[in-house]
Design a protein around this motif. Structure first.
Motif, PDB file in Angstrom:
ATOM      1  N   VAL A   1      48.314  17.706  47.638  1.00 39.60           N
ATOM      2  CA  VAL A   1      47.714  18.965  48.554  1.00 39.60           C
ATOM      3  C   VAL A   1      47.591  20.045  47.551  1.00 39.60           C
ATOM      4  N   VAL A   2      46.622  20.583  47.584  1.00 35.79           N
ATOM      5  CA  VAL A   2      45.940  21.874  46.873  1.00 35.79           C
ATOM      6  C   VAL A   2      45.542  22.883  47.836  1.00 35.79           C
ATOM      7  N   LYS A   3      46.161  24.317  47.423  1.00 36.81           N
ATOM      8  CA  LYS A   3      45.605  25.342  48.081  1.00 36.81           C
ATOM      9  C   LYS A   3      44.806  26.325  47.302  1.00 36.81           C
ATOM     10  N   ASP A   4      43.705  26.696  47.513  1.00 32.95           N
ATOM     11  CA  ASP A   4      42.859  27.777  46.545  1.00 32.95           C
ATOM     12  C   ASP A   4      43.405  29.092  46.856  1.00 32.95           C
ATOM     13  N   ILE A   5      43.828  29.715  45.808  1.00 35.04           N
ATOM     14  CA  ILE A   5      44.365  31.011  46.105  1.00 35.04           C
ATOM     15  C   ILE A   5      43.570  32.073  44.716  1.00 35.04           C
ATOM     16  N   THR A   6      42.500  31.529  44.718  1.00 33.84           N
ATOM     17  CA  THR A   6      41.794  32.393  43.653  1.00 33.84           C
ATOM     18  C   THR A   6      41.483  33.699  43.996  1.00 33.84           C
ATOM     19  N   ASN A   7      41.092  34.037  45.302  1.00 31.42           N
ATOM     20  CA  ASN A   7      40.866  35.396  45.933  1.00 31.42           C
ATOM     21  C   ASN A   7      42.227  36.306  45.887  1.00 31.42           C
ATOM     22  N   GLU A   8      43.039  35.538  46.345  1.00 27.53           N
ATOM     23  CA  GLU A   8      44.373  36.568  46.500  1.00 27.53           C
ATOM     24  C   GLU A   8      44.955  36.833  44.854  1.00 27.53           C
ATOM     25  N   GLN A   9      44.912  35.851  44.198  1.00 25.56           N
ATOM     26  CA  GLN A   9      45.377  36.056  42.649  1.00 25.56           C
ATOM     27  C   GLN A   9      44.292  36.949  41.899  1.00 25.56           C
ATOM     28  N   LEU A  10      43.120  36.844  41.865  1.00 26.74           N
ATOM     29  CA  LEU A  10      42.208  37.788  41.532  1.00 26.74           C
ATOM     30  C   LEU A  10      42.349  39.338  42.170  1.00 26.74           C
ATOM     31  N   MET A  11      42.663  39.603  43.202  1.00 29.49           N
ATOM     32  CA  MET A  11      42.965  40.616  43.807  1.00 29.49           C
ATOM     33  C   MET A  11      44.402  41.525  43.367  1.00 29.49           C
ATOM     34  N   PHE A  12      45.268  40.324  43.309  1.00 30.64           N
ATOM     35  CA  PHE A  12      46.691  40.845  42.478  1.00 30.64           C
ATOM     36  C   PHE A  12      46.593  41.093  41.469  1.00 30.64           C
ATOM     37  N   MET A  13      45.927  40.389  40.430  1.00 31.47           N
ATOM     38  CA  MET A  13      45.668  40.818  38.887  1.00 31.47           C
ATOM     39  C   MET A  13      44.897  42.151  39.053  1.00 31.47           C
ATOM     40  N   ALA A  14      43.859  42.542  39.959  1.00 24.82           N
ATOM     41  CA  ALA A  14      43.062  43.647  39.708  1.00 24.82           C
ATOM     42  C   ALA A  14      43.973  44.944  40.136  1.00 24.82           C
ATOM     43  N   MET A  15      44.984  44.678  41.084  1.00 23.89           N
ATOM     44  CA  MET A  15      46.025  45.743  41.692  1.00 23.89           C
ATOM     45  C   MET A  15      46.973  45.874  40.432  1.00 23.89           C
ATOM     46  N   VAL A  16      47.495  44.841  39.737  1.00 25.70           N
ATOM     47  CA  VAL A  16      48.164  44.798  38.515  1.00 25.70           C
ATOM     48  C   VAL A  16      47.631  45.704  37.579  1.00 25.70           C
ATOM     49  N   ARG A  17      46.403  45.593  37.250  1.00 25.67           N
ATOM     50  CA  ARG A  17      45.570  46.517  36.201  1.00 25.67           C
ATOM     51  C   ARG A  17      45.614  47.920  36.635  1.00 25.67           C
ATOM     52  N   SER A  18      45.178  48.156  38.102  1.00 22.53           N
ATOM     53  CA  SER A  18      44.904  49.555  38.461  1.00 22.53           C
ATOM     54  C   SER A  18      46.478  50.085  38.501  1.00 22.53           C
ATOM     55  N   LEU A  19      47.659  49.330  38.735  1.00 19.00           N
ATOM     56  CA  LEU A  19      48.956  49.743  38.406  1.00 19.00           C
ATOM     57  C   LEU A  19      49.113  50.157  37.248  1.00 19.00           C
TER      58      LEU A  19
ATOM     59  N   PRO B   1      56.121  22.582  44.930  1.00 23.28           N
ATOM     60  CA  PRO B   1      54.755  23.247  44.777  1.00 23.28           C
ATOM     61  C   PRO B   1      54.746  24.397  43.483  1.00 23.28           C
ATOM     62  N   GLU B   2      53.768  24.344  42.643  1.00 24.97           N
ATOM     63  CA  GLU B   2      53.583  24.967  41.742  1.00 24.97           C
ATOM     64  C   GLU B   2      52.295  25.647  41.355  1.00 24.97           C
ATOM     65  N   LEU B   3      52.083  26.565  40.359  1.00 29.87           N
ATOM     66  CA  LEU B   3      50.800  27.416  40.336  1.00 29.87           C
ATOM     67  C   LEU B   3      49.944  26.730  39.263  1.00 29.87           C
ATOM     68  N   GLY B   4      48.686  26.556  39.514  1.00 22.37           N
ATOM     69  CA  GLY B   4      48.024  25.942  38.358  1.00 22.37           C
ATOM     70  C   GLY B   4      46.684  26.492  38.137  1.00 22.37           C
ATOM     71  N   GLN B   5      45.910  26.274  37.194  1.00 26.72           N
ATOM     72  CA  GLN B   5      44.414  27.013  36.934  1.00 26.72           C
ATOM     73  C   GLN B   5      43.563  26.023  36.332  1.00 26.72           C
ATOM     74  N   VAL B   6      42.417  25.942  37.186  1.00 23.03           N
ATOM     75  CA  VAL B   6      41.291  25.146  36.752  1.00 23.03           C
ATOM     76  C   VAL B   6      40.077  25.931  36.663  1.00 23.03           C
ATOM     77  N   ASN B   7      39.523  25.880  35.669  1.00 24.03           N
ATOM     78  CA  ASN B   7      38.143  26.581  35.520  1.00 24.03           C
ATOM     79  C   ASN B   7      38.105  27.944  36.146  1.00 24.03           C
TER      80      ASN B   7
END
Length: 478
Positions: free
Chosen positions: A159-177, A130-136
């Motif tokens: 097999v693909v799992k969409d983690i867009t919401n979690e990743q965006l929340m994580f990036m927002a948290m990183v910016r806030s941090l 399993p690895e992380l990828g980005q599409v559009n």
């Protein structure tokens, strides 16, 4: 411009305070940045690893489920049923045959945009890990591999799992941090700056106290700072010892100069008296003897004047130089000095004054000595074909005396030091025989009478020495 100068004076780039603030701020920045970076990496690893574990479980379980269902139904139905059971809103599965045709897929593709769905299904290869990828601008955890049932390869599993919401929340948290870290660094730097400024206050007090110590205060000067750190107290103690040694050295030097001047003046006066006595009987001397004795007499007189200047300075340093101050007519005093100087120097010396009596409370003989020294200085350092002008004016409540020449001038870098003892401007004083005490005597006498002396000079254009004294009203009976 004043604001900028004030800023740089307040924030000296070479100051200890700024260096400490910058150093601690840099350490804080590196520390907080490292902590924030490590926290970010750790949180992302935890987040991604949990999704990777989910995808790995699905990829491992699907073949077993298909095998289990295949015992009761066909391969195609078994595959579709297994995919349906393992897929959810965020997890997408599909199987491609060897000719890249989709033979089975999950039913939740309508939750994705058509563009993303088409781009995902167009993938032909996918890592078995399993690895992380980005599409559009969408983030997915992807995993794939060959799907086999009863030893027969049905195709490639994706097999693909969409983690867009979690990743965006994580990036927002990183910016806030990151923003919070910046604010914390600024706040810490401000607190540190205030603390360092408070901690360095004893050093500033020590600097201010040492600045106001003059030669006359060396004997009584003692630095004392309360509530200071141990290091500052040690530095203060060292300064006090140094001031004590300087006071002893200065006192010994003054005493030595006074004693030497006093002891040498008497025998030299006697020697000069004998020389004058012999010169008065010059008819008994040949030309060589007369020249030698005349030179000896002149040098003796010059040495006596030097010793008298040294004695006056030593007395002034010890507070024993007494003045007999009285209100005097300066017009008369300076006119007398100018006439005498013009006679003995054989130079053109002009006296300019206003049509008004000007008076000041001074020591008549001492001021006379000052003006003579300044005129003698102008005679020495200006060409013989130029005139010297002595001016006397009244400005508000001050008497202004100026001695102007058209001589060589004094370089700007030397003008602030020419009133120091034994200081000479070599470029202009190589042939005059001066010892560098005349202007020091002038400054000492004028300041002792409550006045000030200054110089304004330009190379090749001459010099103007200015004396200012408090003006007084002349008594009616004078």
């Amino acid at each position: 411009m004043k604001i900028i100068n004030g800023f740089w004076q307040k924030f000296d780039i070479f100051s200890l305070r700024l260096r400490l603030i910058l150093g601690i701020a840099l350490v804080s920045t590196v520390g907080l940045s490292g902590l924030a970076g490590w926290t970010t990496w750790k949180m992302q690893k935890i987040l991604i690893n949990s999704h990777k574990a989910d995808i790995s479980k699905i990829a491992d379980r699907l073949p077993r489920d298909v095998q289990l269902y295949h015992e009761m139904m066909s391969v195609e139905i078994s595959l579709q049923k297994a995919i349906k059971n393992l897929s959810n809103q965020d997890t997408f599965l599909w199987v491609k045959s060897s000719d890249q045709k989709i033979i089975a897929k999950s039913n939740n593709w309508n939750t994705l945009s058509p563009t993303i769905a088409i781009e995902l299904m167009s993938l032909t290869e996918m890592s078995t890990q399993p690895e992380l990828g980005q599409v559009n601008q969408h983030y997915f955890v992807l995993c794939g591999g060959n799907l086999s049932v009863d030893g027969q390869v049905l195709g490639k599993l994706f097999v693909v799992k969409d983690i867009t919401n979690e990743q965006l929340m994580f990036m927002a948290m990183v910016r806030s941090l990151s923003i919070a870290s910046i604010f914390v660094i600024i706040i810490i730097s401000g607190i540190i700056a205030i603390y360092i400024q408070h901690s360095l206050q004893p050093l500033r007090h020590l600097s201010q106290m040492t600045t106001v110590i003059s030669l006359s205060d060396l004997g009584q000067a003692e630095l004392n700072i309360k509530n200071a750190p141990t290091e500052v107290k040690e530095l203060t103690h060292t300064f006090n010892k140094m001031l004590s040694r300087l006071a002893q050295s200065w006192e010994q030097e003054r005493q030595f100069v006074s004693n030497v001047s006093h002891e040498l003046r008497t025998p030299l006066t006697i020697v000069n008296g004998y020389l004058q006595s012999v010169l008065r009987r010059q008819n008994n001397l040949n030309s060589t003897q007369l020249e030698a004795l005349t030179t000896a007499s002149l040098e003796t007189e010059r040495t006596i004047r030097l010793l008298q200047d040294l004695l006056d300075l030593a007395r002034a340093d010890n507070g024993y130089l007494h003045f007999q101050k009285q209100i005097c007519d300066l017009n008369e005093l300076i006119s007398e000095v100018v006439k005498m100087a013009e006679k003995y120097s054989q130079r053109v010396i002009k006296f300019e004054t206003i049509n008004q009596v000007i008076a000041a409370k001074i020591d008549y003989n001492r001021l006379k000595q000052v003006v003579i020294n300044l005129i003698d200085n102008a005679v020495k350092y200006s060409p013989s074909d130029t005139e010297i002008i002595v001016k006397l004016n009244l400005e508000d409540t001050e008497v202004i005396i100026q001695v102007c020449d058209q001589g060589y001038g004094i370089p700007l870098q030397h003008q602030s030091r020419i009133f120091e003892r034994f200081y000479r401007v070599d470029e202009a004083r190589t042939t005059t025989g001066g010892c560098g005490l005349g202007l020091s005597i002038v400054k000492t006498l004028i300041e002792s009478m409550g006045g000030k002396v200054s110089v304004r000079s330009h190379l090749g254009a001459g010099s103007i020495f200015t004396i200012s004294l408090p003006a007084s009203a002349l008594p009616d009976h004078i």
